[in-house]
Design a protein around this motif. Sequence first.
Motif, short mmCIF file in Angstrom:
data_model
loop_
_atom_site.label_atom_id
_atom_site.label_comp_id
_atom_site.label_asym_id
_atom_site.label_seq_id
_atom_site.Cartn_x
_atom_site.Cartn_y
_atom_site.Cartn_z
N PHE A 107 0.86 -1.17 0.00
CA PHE A 107 0.00 0.00 0.00
C PHE A 107 0.90 1.23 0.00
CE2 PHE A 107 -2.94 -3.06 1.98
CZ PHE A 107 -4.06 -2.84 1.20
N GLY A 108 1.00 1.87 -1.16
CA GLY A 108 1.88 3.03 -1.25
C GLY A 108 3.32 2.60 -1.11
N ASN A 109 3.96 3.01 -0.04
CA ASN A 109 5.37 2.66 0.17
C ASN A 109 5.57 1.73 1.36
OD1 ASN A 109 4.79 4.43 2.18
ND2 ASN A 109 6.53 5.79 1.83
N MET A 110 4.51 1.03 1.77
CA MET A 110 4.66 0.10 2.89
C MET A 110 3.96 -1.22 2.59
SD MET A 110 2.15 1.67 5.74
CE MET A 110 0.55 2.27 5.31
N PHE A 111 4.46 -2.30 3.18
CA PHE A 111 3.88 -3.61 3.02
C PHE A 111 3.12 -3.98 4.28
CE2 PHE A 111 7.01 -3.76 -0.28
CZ PHE A 111 6.45 -4.59 -1.25
N ILE A 112 1.95 -4.59 4.08
CA ILE A 112 1.13 -5.02 5.19
C ILE A 112 0.79 -6.49 4.98
CG2 ILE A 112 -1.08 -4.71 6.38
CD1 ILE A 112 -1.05 -1.80 5.46
N GLU A 113 0.83 -7.25 6.04
CA GLU A 113 0.47 -8.66 5.96
C GLU A 113 -1.03 -8.80 6.24
OE1 GLU A 113 2.65 -12.76 7.29
OE2 GLU A 113 2.58 -11.13 8.74
#
Length: 82
Positions: A10-16
Amino acid sequence: PSPEKAMVCFGNMFIELPKAKTREMLRQDQEELDEEINNLRKELRVKVNRLYEAQGKPELKGFNLNPMSAEEMKLINRILEG
């Protein structure tokens, strides 16, 4: 990451997130994109026809055709394969 989860950017971050949730989000995004594409195609047809009319040219033949859906293509391929 666990086998039941997926990494989503999401944008510049990863989420699990759970795979089922990720799959549903992607399906919903794809439906929205397909709808937007279809709306843009319809608008384009109208604009092109207006342009041709303004130029005194005849309406484009076959320009109002719609592509076959994946399901229709499967049926056609099934028929062709015999």
